[in-house]
Design a protein around this motif. Structure first.
Motif, PDB file in Angstrom:
ATOM      1  N   PRO A 157       0.910  16.227  42.887  1.00  0.00           N
ATOM      2  CA  PRO A 157       2.045  15.364  42.502  1.00  0.00           C
ATOM      3  C   PRO A 157       1.588  14.072  41.806  1.00  0.00           C
ATOM      4  N   GLU A 158       0.438  13.560  42.183  1.00  0.00           N
ATOM      5  CA  GLU A 158      -0.056  12.330  41.555  1.00  0.00           C
ATOM      6  C   GLU A 158      -0.534  12.540  40.118  1.00  0.00           C
ATOM      7  N   ASP A 159      -0.577  13.777  39.667  1.00  0.00           N
ATOM      8  CA  ASP A 159      -0.885  14.043  38.255  1.00  0.00           C
ATOM      9  C   ASP A 159       0.353  13.899  37.368  1.00  0.00           C
ATOM     10  N   THR A 160       1.508  13.698  37.986  1.00  0.00           N
ATOM     11  CA  THR A 160       2.745  13.535  37.226  1.00  0.00           C
ATOM     12  C   THR A 160       2.660  12.308  36.323  1.00  0.00           C
ATOM     13  N   ALA A 161       2.884  12.532  35.032  1.00  0.00           N
ATOM     14  CA  ALA A 161       2.772  11.451  34.042  1.00  0.00           C
ATOM     15  C   ALA A 161       3.144  11.992  32.675  1.00  0.00           C
ATOM     16  N   VAL A 162       3.257  11.079  31.735  1.00  0.00           N
ATOM     17  CA  VAL A 162       3.315  11.480  30.329  1.00  0.00           C
ATOM     18  C   VAL A 162       1.878  11.521  29.831  1.00  0.00           C
ATOM     19  N   TYR A 163       1.502  12.640  29.259  1.00  0.00           N
ATOM     20  CA  TYR A 163       0.140  12.835  28.780  1.00  0.00           C
ATOM     21  C   TYR A 163       0.110  12.638  27.258  1.00  0.00           C
ATOM     22  N   TYR A 164      -0.818  11.811  26.820  1.00  0.00           N
ATOM     23  CA  TYR A 164      -0.944  11.477  25.402  1.00  0.00           C
ATOM     24  C   TYR A 164      -2.291  11.959  24.859  1.00  0.00           C
ATOM     25  N   CYS A 165      -2.238  12.528  23.687  1.00  0.00           N
ATOM     26  CA  CYS A 165      -3.448  12.913  22.980  1.00  0.00           C
ATOM     27  C   CYS A 165      -3.900  11.743  22.107  1.00  0.00           C
ATOM     28  N   ASN A 166      -5.203  11.548  22.035  1.00  0.00           N
ATOM     29  CA  ASN A 166      -5.774  10.513  21.173  1.00  0.00           C
ATOM     30  C   ASN A 166      -6.915  11.100  20.372  1.00  0.00           C
ATOM     31  N   VAL A 167      -6.935  10.793  19.102  1.00  0.00           N
ATOM     32  CA  VAL A 167      -7.994  11.285  18.216  1.00  0.00           C
ATOM     33  C   VAL A 167      -8.577  10.107  17.458  1.00  0.00           C
ATOM     34  N   VAL A 168      -9.900  10.069  17.375  1.00  0.00           N
ATOM     35  CA  VAL A 168     -10.591   9.057  16.566  1.00  0.00           C
ATOM     36  C   VAL A 168     -11.342   9.789  15.473  1.00  0.00           C
ATOM     37  N   ASP A 169     -11.104   9.371  14.234  1.00  0.00           N
ATOM     38  CA  ASP A 169     -11.736  10.094  13.123  1.00  0.00           C
ATOM     39  C   ASP A 169     -13.033   9.417  12.685  1.00  0.00           C
ATOM     40  N   GLY A 170     -13.640   9.965  11.647  1.00  0.00           N
ATOM     41  CA  GLY A 170     -14.918   9.455  11.181  1.00  0.00           C
ATOM     42  C   GLY A 170     -14.868   8.033  10.667  1.00  0.00           C
ATOM     43  N   ALA A 171     -13.679   7.582  10.298  1.00  0.00           N
ATOM     44  CA  ALA A 171     -13.515   6.194   9.853  1.00  0.00           C
ATOM     45  C   ALA A 171     -13.170   5.279  11.028  1.00  0.00           C
ATOM     46  N   LEU A 172     -13.266   5.820  12.229  1.00  0.00           N
ATOM     47  CA  LEU A 172     -12.971   5.095  13.479  1.00  0.00           C
ATOM     48  C   LEU A 172     -11.510   4.671  13.554  1.00  0.00           C
ATOM     49  N   THR A 173     -10.637   5.422  12.883  1.00  0.00           N
ATOM     50  CA  THR A 173      -9.204   5.208  13.008  1.00  0.00           C
ATOM     51  C   THR A 173      -8.706   6.013  14.190  1.00  0.00           C
ATOM     52  N   SER A 174      -7.869   5.388  15.008  1.00  0.00           N
ATOM     53  CA  SER A 174      -7.359   6.029  16.228  1.00  0.00           C
ATOM     54  C   SER A 174      -5.911   6.453  16.021  1.00  0.00           C
ATOM     55  N   TYR A 175      -5.608   7.663  16.444  1.00  0.00           N
ATOM     56  CA  TYR A 175      -4.259   8.203  16.330  1.00  0.00           C
ATOM     57  C   TYR A 175      -3.781   8.632  17.717  1.00  0.00           C
ATOM     58  N   TRP A 176      -2.472   8.487  17.936  1.00  0.00           N
ATOM     59  CA  TRP A 176      -1.883   8.869  19.210  1.00  0.00           C
ATOM     60  C   TRP A 176      -0.757   9.868  18.989  1.00  0.00           C
ATOM     61  N   GLY A 177      -0.635  10.798  19.915  1.00  0.00           N
ATOM     62  CA  GLY A 177       0.485  11.711  19.897  1.00  0.00           C
ATOM     63  C   GLY A 177       1.707  11.068  20.537  1.00  0.00           C
ATOM     64  N   GLN A 178       2.812  11.815  20.522  1.00  0.00           N
ATOM     65  CA  GLN A 178       4.067  11.268  21.032  1.00  0.00           C
ATOM     66  C   GLN A 178       4.179  11.385  22.543  1.00  0.00           C
ATOM     67  N   GLY A 179       3.294  12.169  23.142  1.00  0.00           N
ATOM     68  CA  GLY A 179       3.308  12.328  24.589  1.00  0.00           C
ATOM     69  C   GLY A 179       4.049  13.572  25.025  1.00  0.00           C
ATOM     70  N   THR A 180       3.589  14.153  26.103  1.00  0.00           N
ATOM     71  CA  THR A 180       4.260  15.316  26.685  1.00  0.00           C
ATOM     72  C   THR A 180       4.330  15.113  28.202  1.00  0.00           C
ATOM     73  N   GLN A 181       5.487  15.391  28.756  1.00  0.00           N
ATOM     74  CA  GLN A 181       5.720  15.127  30.175  1.00  0.00           C
ATOM     75  C   GLN A 181       5.133  16.248  31.034  1.00  0.00           C
ATOM     76  N   VAL A 182       4.388  15.845  32.043  1.00  0.00           N
ATOM     77  CA  VAL A 182       3.904  16.772  33.064  1.00  0.00           C
ATOM     78  C   VAL A 182       4.460  16.307  34.403  1.00  0.00           C
ATOM     79  N   THR A 183       5.184  17.186  35.071  1.00  0.00           N
ATOM     80  CA  THR A 183       5.767  16.869  36.364  1.00  0.00           C
ATOM     81  C   THR A 183       5.291  17.891  37.390  1.00  0.00           C
ATOM     82  N   VAL A 184       4.693  17.396  38.469  1.00  0.00           N
ATOM     83  CA  VAL A 184       4.186  18.266  39.523  1.00  0.00           C
ATOM     84  C   VAL A 184       4.998  18.007  40.781  1.00  0.00           C
ATOM     85  N   SER A 185       5.686  19.026  41.245  1.00  0.00           N
ATOM     86  CA  SER A 185       6.525  18.878  42.432  1.00  0.00           C
ATOM     87  C   SER A 185       5.731  19.248  43.690  1.00  0.00           C
ATOM     88  N   SER A 186       6.075  18.593  44.764  1.00  0.00           N
ATOM     89  CA  SER A 186       5.356  18.847  46.033  1.00  0.00           C
ATOM     90  C   SER A 186       6.015  19.955  46.844  1.00  0.00           C
TER      91      SER A 186
END
Length: 116
Positions: free
Chosen positions: A87-116
């Protein structure tokens, strides 16, 4: 322009598994690191796992032994296999990518919900 498309989130019972995907599309130059972060309600965003261009992974202590990060360089895609979810893994999970120019990109997020 670069877009990160995340998928695979959802609702699962404790002890279950989910697999997240993050595909980087657009004019992206030589991906260096790909990583997953998460943010639970009322908490700061935290790093979950990352992987280098040489496929060297690293994990937060809280997910070691349960989560596995991988990447397909030909598809510019990262994956996060999450097993033995709690249950403590419940969160919005975001992807992050850093390219060769050291530019960082973020995804919009995806919800993960773990029920007990």
């Amino acid at each position: 322009q670069v877009h990160l498309v995340e998928s695979g989130g959802g609702l699962v019972q404790a002890g279950g598994s989910l697999r997240l995907s993050c595909a980087a599309t657009g004019n992206i130059f030589s991906i260096r690191t790909m990583a997953w972060h998460r943010q639970a309600p009322g908490k700061q965003r935290e790093s979950v796992a990352g992987i280098t261009s040489g496929n060297k992974p690293n994990y937060a202590d809280s997910v070691k032994g349960r989560f596995t990060i991988s990447r397909d360089n030909a598809k510019n895609t990262a994956y996060l296999q999450m097993n033995s979810l709690k249950p403590e893994d419940t969160a919005v999970y975001y992807c992050n990518v850093v390219d060769g120019a050291l530019t960082s990109y973020w995804g919009q997020g995806t919800q993960v919900t773990v029920s007990s």
